[in-house]
Design a protein around this motif. Structure first.
Motif, short mmCIF file in Angstrom:
data_model
loop_
_atom_site.label_atom_id
_atom_site.label_comp_id
_atom_site.label_asym_id
_atom_site.label_seq_id
_atom_site.Cartn_x
_atom_site.Cartn_y
_atom_site.Cartn_z
N ALA A 527 0.85 -1.20 0.00
CA ALA A 527 0.00 0.00 0.00
C ALA A 527 0.88 1.24 0.00
O ALA A 527 2.09 1.16 -0.14
CB ALA A 527 -0.92 -0.02 1.21
N GLY A 528 0.25 2.38 0.19
CA GLY A 528 0.89 3.67 -0.01
C GLY A 528 2.25 3.80 0.67
O GLY A 528 2.49 3.25 1.74
N ASN A 529 3.14 4.53 0.02
CA ASN A 529 4.45 4.82 0.58
C ASN A 529 4.38 6.20 1.26
O ASN A 529 3.93 7.17 0.65
CB ASN A 529 5.48 4.83 -0.55
CG ASN A 529 6.88 5.03 -0.02
OD1 ASN A 529 7.09 5.85 0.86
ND2 ASN A 529 7.81 4.28 -0.56
N PHE A 530 4.83 6.25 2.50
CA PHE A 530 4.55 7.44 3.32
C PHE A 530 5.68 8.45 3.35
O PHE A 530 5.64 9.36 4.15
CB PHE A 530 4.22 7.02 4.76
CG PHE A 530 2.88 6.38 4.89
CD1 PHE A 530 1.86 6.72 4.02
CD2 PHE A 530 2.63 5.43 5.86
CE1 PHE A 530 0.61 6.14 4.13
CE2 PHE A 530 1.39 4.84 5.98
CZ PHE A 530 0.38 5.20 5.11
N ASN A 531 6.69 8.28 2.47
CA ASN A 531 7.83 9.17 2.68
C ASN A 531 7.52 10.63 2.35
O ASN A 531 8.36 11.49 2.54
CB ASN A 531 9.07 8.67 1.93
CG ASN A 531 8.79 8.55 0.44
OD1 ASN A 531 7.76 9.04 -0.02
ND2 ASN A 531 9.67 7.90 -0.27
N LYS A 532 6.31 10.91 1.79
CA LYS A 532 5.93 12.32 1.58
C LYS A 532 4.52 12.58 2.10
O LYS A 532 3.88 13.55 1.69
CB LYS A 532 6.03 12.66 0.09
CG LYS A 532 7.46 12.81 -0.37
CD LYS A 532 7.56 12.80 -1.86
CE LYS A 532 7.20 14.14 -2.46
NZ LYS A 532 7.44 14.18 -3.91
N GLN A 533 4.06 11.72 3.01
CA GLN A 533 2.68 11.83 3.48
C GLN A 533 2.39 13.23 4.01
O GLN A 533 1.34 13.80 3.74
CB GLN A 533 2.45 10.80 4.60
CG GLN A 533 0.99 10.62 4.98
CD GLN A 533 0.21 9.93 3.88
OE1 GLN A 533 0.73 9.68 2.80
NE2 GLN A 533 -1.05 9.66 4.16
N GLY A 534 3.36 13.79 4.72
CA GLY A 534 3.14 15.08 5.38
C GLY A 534 2.72 16.18 4.43
O GLY A 534 1.92 17.05 4.78
N SER A 535 3.24 16.12 3.20
CA SER A 535 2.90 17.21 2.27
C SER A 535 1.72 16.83 1.40
O SER A 535 1.47 17.46 0.38
CB SER A 535 4.13 17.53 1.41
OG SER A 535 4.60 16.33 0.83
N LYS A 536 1.01 15.76 1.76
CA LYS A 536 -0.11 15.32 0.93
C LYS A 536 -1.44 15.58 1.62
O LYS A 536 -2.32 16.21 1.07
CB LYS A 536 0.03 13.82 0.63
CG LYS A 536 -1.11 13.19 -0.13
CD LYS A 536 -0.85 11.70 -0.37
CE LYS A 536 -2.02 11.03 -1.05
NZ LYS A 536 -1.80 9.58 -1.24
N VAL A 537 -1.57 15.09 2.86
CA VAL A 537 -2.88 15.15 3.53
C VAL A 537 -2.80 16.05 4.74
O VAL A 537 -1.72 16.46 5.16
CB VAL A 537 -3.33 13.74 3.98
CG1 VAL A 537 -3.49 12.83 2.79
CG2 VAL A 537 -2.33 13.17 4.96
N THR A 538 -3.98 16.29 5.33
CA THR A 538 -4.03 17.09 6.55
C THR A 538 -3.98 16.16 7.76
O THR A 538 -4.50 15.04 7.70
CB THR A 538 -5.33 17.90 6.61
OG1 THR A 538 -6.41 16.96 6.66
CG2 THR A 538 -5.48 18.77 5.38
N ALA A 539 -3.42 16.66 8.83
CA ALA A 539 -3.31 15.84 10.05
C ALA A 539 -4.70 15.40 10.51
O ALA A 539 -4.91 14.24 10.86
CB ALA A 539 -2.62 16.63 11.15
N ALA A 540 -5.67 16.31 10.44
CA ALA A 540 -7.02 16.00 10.92
C ALA A 540 -7.56 14.78 10.17
O ALA A 540 -8.04 13.81 10.76
CB ALA A 540 -7.93 17.19 10.70
N TRP A 541 -7.44 14.85 8.85
CA TRP A 541 -7.95 13.73 8.05
C TRP A 541 -7.21 12.45 8.41
O TRP A 541 -7.80 11.41 8.66
CB TRP A 541 -7.78 14.04 6.56
CG TRP A 541 -8.22 12.89 5.72
CD1 TRP A 541 -9.47 12.64 5.27
CD2 TRP A 541 -7.40 11.80 5.26
NE1 TRP A 541 -9.50 11.47 4.56
CE2 TRP A 541 -8.24 10.93 4.53
CE3 TRP A 541 -6.05 11.48 5.40
CZ2 TRP A 541 -7.76 9.76 3.94
CZ3 TRP A 541 -5.58 10.32 4.81
CH2 TRP A 541 -6.44 9.47 4.09
#
Lengths: 1020, 264, 305
Positions: A527-541
């Protein structure tokens, strides 16, 4: 009568045709002579007839030479074996034997011995004569007596007759004496020589027994020499169907040339040695005088080991085990069951030349599948299998076909019910910004290297338009986070949670340094690779998502890990801290995206590109697949494929490149009109650059997956298997038989939900184990940390329990590092999983009541054993016992495990689950043995049985209650797959109750159990 | 010898048996296995393993189970001697294709006072090990070879000793699930050029065919921590990573080549 | 170009086209031979053969025939050894080969399908061919019917043979074999047989081409003007032309007298039909003329000529 012209020469000069005919014309027909012409023509005709015969019996039968070669070769190999065998016998023994035999023979050839023999011969002659005389005398006496008797009864005078009788009787006695005398002489003579003969026989016997192996091999040699030169063939009646759909026999004559394919003698088709002389000698002894027969390689760190490898023609089938065990071909494997061409392709009946036999000629549509493409054949029979042992590429290709979502645009049998590969976009704006959508669809792989979303090569305007539509269709979304992120969270703890909760089973933050094959790494790239998660989604979501995925996507595969608020916020903080860099992203969204035209343009584009094949998009739920079916793609001919303006060289590059990679493309017949325009090259080109064959007139919409060579190759192998070929009944896996269907559905299910990421189920899986081993090196309990092997699940647990567990998983093995997630499976999905487990053990889903009357007599000894064997040093009973608990709680076994399983399991755990931390108590030196010599007077069967009975008595009747799907804002949530929350636990328990009520009580027979154990151990 | 003597027949019979035996492993000849040859001009490797720096690690391991048999505490068997030399290191040549023959002897593996003895031993590939339990309590030998359980059998008290065989070469970690502090090591060697350092830390490999080899050192780590939970119960014991070192060594005709290791 | 020629060589040399190549050579050779002998023969004039000029069939003729038998046997043997049977892939009802060609002796008929409706090219014309062949002897009034063979003596017969056999039969077979590639498109020898070749189809019916009168009205019904014109032309060609010829020449042409109207009519119609085919071909190939007369009765019977 025509008159002749006198001044014309009679002689016709043959060297000058014109003159020749002129002259002949001048001769009256009656006088023309045809003798010469006839002579010449007759000779010619004869010559050509001879040619025809030779052509038929030699030119068109190359296999004869091969068979002759093979005979020679095999004999030489056998001779080599004989030499080895002889060498094994110590020289002194050989010398001794030889000496003894020689000397005995000497004695037997001595004059005295021969003289005796001659004497015996004479005696025999004498004896014969004497015995004859005696018998004659006897006969005469009988006759005489007869007449004497006659005369007596007729009261005649008997004096003369009686006299004669007396004489003959006397003579008889004398003759008998002679005979006996001769016989006596004979025995005396024989006594002289018998000891020597005896000794000789004995020596011979020993000799033979010592040389037994040698003699056996010698017999083989004779057999080979006797082998007739003949066509060897396999006939498979009604094995295939013609294009007119009627049955046809298949005829494979491959064995005619590939004679050694099943001959264990050719197992060692290589010799490995440190000294070249040995290799040379070996080659020489094997008649490998020409390079065509072998290749030499240098191995070892400092290239000091020489290896000679025999040519493929005279070799044992590489994995003959697969042939024997895998395909029930018996020992030695007879191709009678499958033939050769059914897997390898080629023109079975043809033996006139290699090209013809291998089908590398025009108009033969099943040429030999070379290299790894032979793996494609596995698929045609085992269409439901996901992991083929020893067939890496077909397995990988199958998974890629699912993971890349190919079935979203191309219809393909077997993948119709599979939901889209990508996430639903109906609430997309609640998750990411339009800006991000734009950048992502422009170049997904540019944004995140691990992305499986392909690149549609959109222009900025197109991307903008699509973004516009997506944003617009998400307006109607009703999503709002249920769990609210209050900020905070600790990165270090988050990292730990990322591991402990089991995120690592599917996700990673590793970018594998841009390894082109990162997408086909098993396990955490699922499943998804998180090495850029921070710049993709909002913390709340993110917080709400990981707490409770079904809130955002009711049908998501993402399970709930039952995170506590603390864990969730730690994890959120940790993931949000990975922002990565956006250096790959060139353009950015600009201008207004709410204009109606733009939205309509976007809608058009989405419809033409078929985004809805993978993603759920509002207003496009009922769209058809946008591209062609691939059901029979594997047998497309080059003529049916469109090459655009791509020239032969460009295509040729792929061939050479892949050959370099060590995964050469399939061979093809060489008379193709355009160079390199063949199936393999076409598909590879398409995989590597999906728009490669585009021309300005013929646009192509397939997006570019930017596949690595290996990805492209694996997929090409899978596509090659899609020939829609007819599989005769009883050969392939059934598509209707419930057990098989259960298996196949389950396999797809297990891949789709990445069960195999944590658990080894059939041949593959359990990829997280390696992360655990890396994380806890040297821990004494390491063996207990990895998730369990589910192979035996079907015969291990009770159906009701499994249903309960899957509807709300609870902890069973205390030390396992990851928690079994709550998927919120529907009854249907649980059924699929249950059926899968049961089918692996050829069981149908029947609700059974596993209560049975306990055999009270066994209980005390059971208890004794239970304590003596210190079961509680790993297990717990009612919470007390091992501290820390390593193994499952024993009170729950009554409702969890099948009684007969317990006996089987504890009697030989290691053979059921290799590498299990469970100790074998009843195994000693690999044999089933009593765990204690005293108890139950050391009968291991009864001991096992006793422990099982005891466990049953201590067992709890209540089943552990299903865990909540998620705990949100302090309240437990259970869930049904349609997304709305409800007390599913109650439902689960009710179903269990019903099951118990309806189930017929089953009485496991003691004898049966015993015999089971007995059989198993007997086998081991 | 006398032709008709029974000895002659016996000899033949033994030959018979040996032949038939050889027949089995004849198939194995493909792999470049270890070849036993006459080593006439063999050199030898001598050396010593010493500890650099202070000795860290528990002297005594706390025990909370079966104290009646195992006692309250338990000396850490992995600790090297105080002499500065490190005992129980395995020194060996891994990649060697031909050389001297193995020395034949019996191998035992006893479970005594809740410990495996010997703590470390080298056993030629394919030879049997006699496992015994001299404690008045059940033990199990849980044999682990690079991360996978290869054998896990219990030996309750009073059960006779039994023979086991380990199939793959390399280090095998043996632990007991009943007594988690127990830890022993069996090194399965596919060639005879291995030795264990004595208490002074010195070792020697004799009769090595001349040539250039990679000499390696292996030792289990004596650094152990007791993982306790809130109530002070020992949950588990975690041991440090095994120590591995490697050195090039050149062996010359019947000469002694010195080589020393320093840990860490 | 080079690739094309290479391809053409391939086509020439495939086993099942070898006979066609042979046919070209043999037909031309025997025509030449026939005319040569015909000339000599006609020069001699007819003479009554006397007994002395005759020889016995046996052995003198049979001898030679047997000789030929042997030669043929030899040729066949060598052919059988050197050229493998031209097998292709297994027949597949779902997969038609491209180009899909009739057996070589029907390629002429297949060629006609390009210019006429199937029922005309495939049914009507072949029937007329048979009928015509049967009728020839009855219609031929020439007293020199046997014994004379040159064009000078028998212009009509020879012309018929030249058009009917050499052109409409042999030539079309050759074209169909070597020039008709994938999609039954026409390929020059130097053109590569490309499966994906595209050819513009710009044929129009003659009246549209000439006066812009379409064959059908917008509602799909036949345009009567066109029907009339086409009918006129076709009927004129097949009926009026012979009648006119009859009236003009019957007085001073002995041949026509001998034949009488019926024979002449039949002969003329047959001949014109035969001659009509190359005309139609010419119109199509030169001016992209599709049909001359588009007319139908009901739904199934069409006169698309």
């Amino acid at each position: 009568m025509a008159t002749t012209n006198p001044n014309m020469p009679k002689k016709a000069p043959w060297w000058n045709p014109a003159k020749f005919f002129a002259v002949r014309k001048s001769i009256p027909i009656e006088q023309r002579s045809y003798t010469k012409i006839y002579g010449i023509l007759a000779m010619l005709l004869f010559a050509f007839t001879v040619w025809a015969v030779l052509d038929e019996v030699m030119t068109r039968r190359p296999w004869k030479d091969i068979q002759a070669d093979f005979k020679e070769f095999k004999i030489s190999r056998l001779k080599l074996e004989i030499k080895k065998e002889k060498a094994k016998i110590p020289p002194e023994v050989r010398k001794e034997l030889k000496k003894k035999l020689a000397e005995l023979e000497k004695q037997m050839s001595s004059d005295s011995y021969n003289k005796t023999l001659e004497e015996i011969e004479d005696i025999q002659k004498k004896l014969y004569k004497a015995q004859r005389d005696y018998t004659f005398a006897k006969a005469t006496s009988d006759e005489t007596y007869y007449y004497l008797d006659e005369e007596r009864t007729s009261h005649a005078d008997t004096t003369s007759r009686a006299k004669a009788y007396r004489e003959i009787e006397k003579e008889k006695v004398q003759l008998l004496a002679v005979v006996n005398n001769i016989l006596h002489q004979d025995t005396v003579l024989r006594a002289k020589i018998t000891p020597i003969q005896k000794a000789y026989k004995e020596a011979q016997r020993i000799n033979d027994s010592v040389y037994a192996n040698v003699i056996a091999l010698q017999r083989k040699v004779d057999a080979v020499e006797a082998m007739p030169v003949a066509v060897k063939q396999t006939m498979l009646v009604n094995y295939e169907k013609t294009n007119f759909n009627n049955y046809k026999m298949r005829l494979d004559r491959c064995e005619t040339c590939h004679l050694s394919y099943a001959d264990p003698l050719f197992k060692n088709d290589t010799i490995v040695s440190t000294d070249k002389e040995e290799v040379k000698a070996w080659l020489k002894s094997n008649k490998y005088n020409d390079e065509a027969h072998y290749t030499i390689k240098k191995l070892g760190a400092n290239k000091d080991t020489t290896v000679a490898i025999v040519s493929a023609l005279f070799r044992l089938h590489p994995n003959v085990d697969l042939l024997i065990k895998g395909h029930r071909l018996g020992e030695p494997p007879a191709p009678g069951v499958l033939g050769c061409t059914s897997c390898h392709g080629g023109q079975g009946p043809s033996i006139v030349s290699k090209e013809f036999a291998h089908g590398f000629q025009m108009h033969w549509d099943q040429p030999l599948l070379t290299g790894h493409y032979v793996e494609a054949s596995c698929q045609s029979c085992h269409s439901g299998k996901m992991d083929f042992e020893g067939a890496k590429f077909i397995s990988q290709g199958k998974k890629l076909f699912v993971d890349f979502g190919c079935y979203g645009c191309h219809s393909m049998p077997g993948y119709e019910e599979l939901p889209g590969q990508g996430p639903s976009l109906v609430s997309i704006t609640k998750k990411v910004t339009p800006e991000w959508i734009f950048q992502w669809i422009k170049d997904p792989k540019g944004w995140g290297k691990g992305s499986r979303m392909p690149n549609f090569m959109l222009s900025d305007d197109e991307a903008k338009a699509i973004t516009a539509y997506l944003v617009d269709q998400a307006k109607g979304s009703t999503y709002s986070p249920l769990a609210n992120y209050s900020g905070g969270g600790d990165l270090v703890r988050g990292k730990q949670t990322f591991f402990d909760a089991g995120c690592v089973a599917c996700h990673t933050i590793d970018d594998f340094k841009g390894d082109p094959n990162m997408r086909i790494k098993e396990g955490n790239t699922f499943a998804g690779n998180f090495n850029k998660q921070g710049s993709k989604v909002t913390a709340a979501w993110l917080y709400d998502w990981i707490k409770n995925p079904k809130n955002y996507l009711p049908h998501s595969r993402m399970p709930s890990l039952r995170l506590t608020d603390q864990e969730a916020s730690d994890l959120t903080a940790y993931l949000m801290s990975h922002t990565g860099t956006n250096d790959n992203v060139k353009t950015s969204l600009s201008g207004d995206i709410s204009s109606m035209d733009l939205i309509h343009k976007g809608e058009k584009l989405i419809r033409s590109y078929g985004c809805f094949g993978c993603h759920e998009i509002k207003g496009m739920e009922k769209e058809a697949k946008v591209s062609v079916s691939l059901a029979t793609f594997g047998k497309k001919t080059p003529g049916e494929l469109f090459y655009g303006n791509v020239d032969g060289e460009t295509l040729g590059k792929f061939r050479s490149e892949f050959a370099k990679e060590g995964i050469p493309l399939g061979e093809v017949e060489t008379h193709a009109i355009h160079e390199n325009q063949d199936w393999y090259t076409w598909i590879i080109g398409k995989m590597k650059n999906s728009r490669m064959y585009e021309t300005e007139r013929i646009p192509q919409r397939m997006p570019n997956f930017k596949m690595s060579d290996q990805e492209a190759f694996s997929l090409s192998v899978f596509l090659r298997s899609q020939t829609g070929a007819f599989v005769p009944t009883g050969y392939g896996d059934s598509k209707t038989e419930p057990i098989q269907v259960g298996l196949d559905k389950g396999r797809l299910f297990a891949h789709w939900n990445n069960c195999v990421g944590c658990h080894k189920i059939e041949s593959a899986g359990g990829y997280v184990a390696k992360y655990v081993n890396d994380a806890y090196p040297g821990d004494a309990n390491l063996a207990y940390f990895a998730p369990p092997f589910l192979g035996p699940e079907g015969s291990r647990v009770q159906e009701q329990w499994l249903h309960q567990f899957l509807s709300g998983p609870f902890k069973i093995r205390p030390l396992v590092k990851f928690r079994m997630p709550s998927y919120g499976f529907s009854d249907g999905e649980i059924g699929t999983a249950t059926n899968y487990f049961l089918s692996m053990h050829k069981r149908a889903l029947v609700m059974t009541n596993y209560d049975y009357p306990v055999n009270a007599s066994l209980i005390p000894s059971g208890k004794m054993l239970f304590e003596k064997l210190k079961c509680l040093s790993c297990h717990t009973m009612g919470g007390s016992g091992a501290n820390p608990a390593k193994a499952p709680e024993l009170e729950n076994t009554k409702r969890r495990l099948r009684p007969e399983w317990i006996t089987r399991w504890i009697s030989h755990p290691d053979s059921i689950m290799p590498g299990t931390p469970m100790t074998s108590f009843w195994i000693s030196g690999g044999k089933f043995a009593p765990a204690d010599p005293q108890i139950l007077n050391g009968d291991p069967y009864l001991q096992v049985r006793a422990v099982q009975e005891y466990l049953h008595t201590i067992g709890k009747d209540a089943m552990p209650s299903a865990t909540p799907y998620a705990t949100i804002n302090g309240s437990d949530k259970y869930i049904l797959p349609n997304g709305d929350y409800e007390a599913a636990m109650i439902r689960a328990q009710m179903t269990n109750a019903n099951m118990l009520m309806n189930a017929p009580p089953a009485q496991p027979k003691q004898s049966e159990v015993k015999s089971k154990v007995g059989k198993r151990t007997a086998m081991r | 010898m006398n032709k008709d003597s029974p000895f002659f027949f016996l000899l033949c019979l033994t030959v018979l048996i040996s032949c038939s035996k050889k027949q089995d492993d004849a198939s194995g000849e493909v792999s470049a296995g270890y070849k036993v040859v006459q080593v006439t001009n063999g050199g030898s490797i001598h050396g010593r393993v010493t500890l650099n720096g202070a000795l860290v690690g528990l002297e005594k391991i706390e025990i909370q189970k079966d104290q009646d048999v195992c006692g309250g505490t338990h000396t850490n068997p992995a600790l090297p001697g105080a002499s500065g030399g490190v005992a129980n290191c395995i020194i060996g040549i891994e990649k060697i294709t031909a050389g001297k023959d193995f020395e034949k002897r019996d191998h035992t593996f006893d479970q005594n006072h809740c410990d495996f003895s010997p703590h470390v031993q080298i056993i030629p590939l394919g030879s049997e090990i006699l496992v015994s339990n001299s404690d008045k309590v059940i033990h199990n030998y849980h044999v682990n070879h690079n991360g996978e359980t290869v054998l896990n059998e219990a030996q309750p008290e009073g059960v006779p000793p039994r023979e086991i065989k380990l199939k793959s070469s390399g280090v095998h970690t043996v632990s007991c699930d009943v007594h988690p502090w127990m830890r022993g090591f069996i090194w399965i060697a596919d060639n005879p050029y291995y030795s264990i350092t004595d208490t002074s830390g010195s070792f020697s490999l004799e009769n090595v065919p001349p040539g250039k080899y990679k000499l390696f050192l292996w030792r289990d780590n004596w650094n152990v921590e007791e993982l306790k939970n809130g109530t002070g119960n020992i949950e588990s014991y975690r041991w440090g990573k095994d120590i591995n070192q490697e050195k090039e060594v050149v062996v010359e005709d019947s000469k002694i080549s010195e080589i020393n290791f320093i840990i860490p | 170009m080079a690739e094309g020629l290479h391809n053409f060589w391939k086509i020439l040399s495939v086993p099942d086209n070898v006979p066609i190549v042979l046919m070209i050579i043999l037909v031309s050779f025997y025509c030449w031979l026939a005319y040569k002998q015909a000339r000599r023969n006609d020069r001699q004039g007819i003479f009554e053969a006397t007994q002395s000029d005759k020889v016995q069939t046996w052995p003198y003729l049979v001898k030679i025939e047997f000789l030929v038998t042997i030669i043929v046997l030899i040729v066949l043997t060598v052919w059988a050894i050197t050229i493998n049977a031209p097998l292709e892939e297994a027949a597949n009802p779902t997969l038609t080969p491209n180009p899909s060609k009739a057996p070589w002796y029907f390629l002429g008929l297949q060629e006609m399908l390009v210019y006429f409706d199937p029922w005309i090219a495939g049914v009507m014309l072949p029937t007329f061919i048979l009928v015509g062949l049967i009728l020839i002897p009855y219609c031929d009034p020439n007293p020199k019917g046997n014994g004379y063979y040159t064009f000078k003596e028998r212009p009509f017969a020879v012309a018929t043979f030249a058009i009917g056999f050499l052109i409409l039969w042999v030539l079309l077979i050759v074209l169909g074999t070597f020039m008709r590639g994938p999609g039954w498109y026409y390929f020059w020898p130097w053109q590569f047989w490309d499966t994906h070749r595209v050819v513009a189809l710009t044929n129009v019916d003659i009246w549209e081409a000439l006066f812009g009168i379409p064959s059908k009205n917008v509602d799909g019904s036949f345009n009567l003007v066109q029907v009339a014109l086409g009918g006129a032309l076709v009927i004129g060609f097949l009926v009026a032309l012979p009648m006119w010829a009859w009236n003009k020449y019957k007085v001073n042409s002995g041949v026509l007298k001998q034949m009488g109207p019926l024979k002449f009519g039949t002969m003329a119609v047959l001949f014109l039909m035969m001659a009509g085919l190359p005309i139609k071909m010419f119109l199509r190939l030169a001016f992209n003329i599709k049909y001359i007369w588009v007319f139908g009765v009901g739904h199934d019977l069409f006169f698309n000529i």
